[in-house]
Enzyme design. Structure first.
Site, PDB file in Angstrom:
ATOM      1  N   THR A 258       0.830  -1.212   0.000  1.00  0.00           N
ATOM      2  CA  THR A 258       0.000   0.000   0.000  1.00  0.00           C
ATOM      3  C   THR A 258       0.863   1.259   0.000  1.00  0.00           C
ATOM      4  O   THR A 258       0.702   2.146  -0.844  1.00  0.00           O
ATOM      5  CB  THR A 258      -0.896   0.002   1.262  1.00  0.00           C
ATOM      6  OG1 THR A 258      -1.604  -1.229   1.294  1.00  0.00           O
ATOM      7  CG2 THR A 258      -1.861   1.166   1.270  1.00  0.00           C
TER       8      THR A 258
ATOM      9  N   GLU B  34       8.445  10.225   9.767  1.00  0.00           N
ATOM     10  CA  GLU B  34       7.210  11.015   9.867  1.00  0.00           C
ATOM     11  C   GLU B  34       5.968  10.148   9.658  1.00  0.00           C
ATOM     12  O   GLU B  34       4.934  10.348  10.310  1.00  0.00           O
ATOM     13  CB  GLU B  34       7.232  12.144   8.830  1.00  0.00           C
ATOM     14  CG  GLU B  34       6.050  13.075   8.897  1.00  0.00           C
ATOM     15  CD  GLU B  34       5.942  13.781  10.249  1.00  0.00           C
ATOM     16  OE1 GLU B  34       6.797  14.595  10.557  1.00  0.00           O
ATOM     17  OE2 GLU B  34       4.980  13.488  10.981  1.00  0.00           O
TER      18      GLU B  34
ATOM     19  N   VAL C 275       3.761   7.754  12.613  1.00  0.00           N
ATOM     20  CA  VAL C 275       2.715   8.160  13.564  1.00  0.00           C
ATOM     21  C   VAL C 275       1.688   9.027  12.858  1.00  0.00           C
ATOM     22  O   VAL C 275       2.033  10.051  12.259  1.00  0.00           O
ATOM     23  CB  VAL C 275       3.316   8.948  14.753  1.00  0.00           C
ATOM     24  CG1 VAL C 275       2.217   9.411  15.697  1.00  0.00           C
ATOM     25  CG2 VAL C 275       4.330   8.094  15.504  1.00  0.00           C
TER      26      VAL C 275
ATOM     27  N   GLY D 202     -12.328  -3.418   3.954  1.00  0.00           N
ATOM     28  CA  GLY D 202     -10.883  -3.195   3.892  1.00  0.00           C
ATOM     29  C   GLY D 202     -10.388  -2.152   4.874  1.00  0.00           C
ATOM     30  O   GLY D 202      -9.231  -1.736   4.814  1.00  0.00           O
TER      31      GLY D 202
ATOM     32  N   LYS E 248       2.656   3.947  18.530  1.00  0.00           N
ATOM     33  CA  LYS E 248       2.716   5.364  18.141  1.00  0.00           C
ATOM     34  C   LYS E 248       2.838   6.256  19.374  1.00  0.00           C
ATOM     35  O   LYS E 248       3.583   7.244  19.365  1.00  0.00           O
ATOM     36  CB  LYS E 248       1.475   5.730  17.320  1.00  0.00           C
ATOM     37  CG  LYS E 248       1.411   4.966  15.995  1.00  0.00           C
ATOM     38  CD  LYS E 248       0.042   5.102  15.371  1.00  0.00           C
ATOM     39  CE  LYS E 248      -0.082   4.302  14.096  1.00  0.00           C
ATOM     40  NZ  LYS E 248      -1.479   4.177  13.650  1.00  0.00           N
TER      41      LYS E 248
END
Ligand code: NAP
Length: 430
Positions: A14, A131, A134, A189, A207
């Site tokens: 993805t 970057e 999170v 999804g 995170k």
């Protein structure tokens, strides 16, 4: 023309495919902002034959991702494989050892091995940027580490998992139960086939551990994060929360408290008037409170190809410009040794819903246990009348210690008159 920055991308799922698409689609703008073109020259993934919807013509292919680190035509390595260990970690370590900058979206890797990787990056004078790790497209890392660098941070609060926020939003809007909404989210999804990392709060905890390290300038400490997910949240509690003026959100909260730093991920009731209460669906939010700046609220898409690629490419532009910051804001040697405060010492207010037998004396029994543990009540709602049958009693408390509430709850759950496992949700006034 200025020499391009040559990029090796490991992982073409993805996010990886999103990064290649973004670099191509916005190439001119990116080159202008980076001061030179950014060109992908090599890639690595598992299945060479898989159609990824993007052309890989002219790119060197590696089955072994770690080989990107030793390719002389790769200036910077982008790790988009995922997982805290295995090939992702091997690649990042190999690249840093070779003195190459690394860009990654991998929160699990940073949360578990971030301290050692930061030291390795410093020793090899290579940057490690994350970057995208999170809150996806929200510039939360840069915002906190660079934008708010002059502040003492009192607290960072976040909606850090879009899957959980989507499920809770649907439960509220449609009055549906958790399992039902989760099954639908999987079909659409929005949730993984194995959703446990998301719904049990682990992803949000990764995170939060990263945000806490940045906010408080101390080494990342994932094991210190108290983690609870949203499996036990019911449509009834969401409805009752609304009646009390709250929304239920899965929050990550890192705060400076007496004795050190507390880090926790769990469902919370937040006042509907707080900006975080209206962040719905797959959106994420990060709220930071600094001593000079006050409250800063960042909101945006926390996942997906586009938002995550946006963050990865922003890091690549920094690399192209030669901008770098120590991984945790300050060099490893300058990080504070502030201790973590265990959840048992947390102080706060609670919502407690009990299903009890409708008979005289039940309320006195329950309030008696709370009194024994020095817990005082803010409000009590008793709904319906069905003598001899189960009715809900909803109690909210004033601030008390988590350890006292846990001890009281154990006794309350064991009462004959209490028919189901009590629902306990912390109230955060923020
Ligand atoms: N998806 C998001 O919205 C999102 C948001 C923020 C952060 N992230 C983070 O971004 C990273 C990537 O996520 P994703 O959603 O893009 O994952 P993904 O769709 O599952 O893609 C993972 C990619 O890694 C490749 N891969 C797996 N094992 C490999 C190995 N041993 N060597 C080389 N390549 C290997 C896979 O190859 P094949 O394609 O050949 O199988 C695949 O292309 C993760 O750290 C994730 O936490 C994701």
């Amino acid at each position: 023309m200025t020499r391009p920055l040559n990029v090796g991308v490991a992982g073409l799922g993805t996010v990886g495919a999103g990064v290649l698409t973004l670099l191509r689609q916005n190439a001119d703008l990116i080159a202008a902002r980076a001061g030179r073109p950014i060109a992908v020259t090599a890639v690595a993934a598992r299945d060479r034959k898989r159609d990824r919807g993007i052309s890989l013509d002219g790119l060197r292919w590696y089955d072994d991702a770690a080989a990107l680190a030793s390719d002389s035509g790769v200036d910077v390595v982008v790790e988009l494989i995922g997982g805290s260990d295995g090939p992702a970690k091997a690649l990042v370590e190999a690249a840093l050892a070779a003195g190459k900058p690394v860009v990654t979206a991998n929160k699990a890797l940073l949360a578990l091995h971030g301290a050692a990787l930061a030291e390795q990056a410093e020793a090899n004078n290579a940057s490690l940027a994350f970057e995208a790790a999170v809150a996806g497209g929200i510039p939360a890392i840069k915002g906190l580490r660079e934008g708010l660098a002059a502040n003492r941070i009192a607290r960072v609060t976040g909606i850090l998992n879009g899957t959980c926020n989507y499920i809770l939003t649907c439960m509220r809007d449609q009055g549906r139960e958790f399992a039902d909404v989760l099954a639908e989210a999987q079909k659409l999804g929005y949730a993984e086939a194995d959703p446990s990392f998301d719904i049990d709060g682990v992803d949000a905890a990764h995170k939060l551990a990263i945000l806490a390290a940045l906010a408080f300038g101390r080494p990342v400490e994932f094991d210190a994060v108290h983690v609870e997910g949203i499996r036990h949240i019911s449509a009834l509690d969401i409805k009752l929360a609304e009646e009390l003026g709250y929304r239920i959100k899965l929050l990550g909260i890192a705060a400076q408290v007496d004795g050190g730093i507390s880090t926790r991920v769990h469902p919370c009731m937040v006042p509907v008037s707080h900006p975080i209460a209206v962040v719905d669906g797959v959106y994420n939010a990060v709220v930071a409170e600094g001593d000079f700046v006050g409250r800063v609220v960042l909101e945006g898409r926390g996942a997906g190809a586009g938002p995550t690629a946006s963050a990865v490419v922003a890091d690549l532009i920094d690399v192209a410009r030669g901008r770098s910051t120590p991984v945790w804001g300050a060099g490893s040697a300058a990080l504070a040794k502030t201790p973590s405060v265990p959840m048992a010492q947390n102080r706060g207010a609670y919502y407690l819903r009990l299903m009890v037998v409708d008979r005289p004396g039940v309320v006195a029994e329950i309030t008696g246990v709370l009194r024994d543990h020095s817990i005082s009540l803010e409000s009590m709602i008793q709904r319906g009348r069905a003598p001899g049958e189960a009715v809900p009693i909803v109690l909210t408390t004033h601030d008390c210690q988590e350890a006292s509430m846990r001890a009281a709850l154990e006794r309350i759950a064991a009462l004959d008159s209490v028919l189901e496992t009590p629902a306990l949700i912390r109230i955060e006034t923020l």
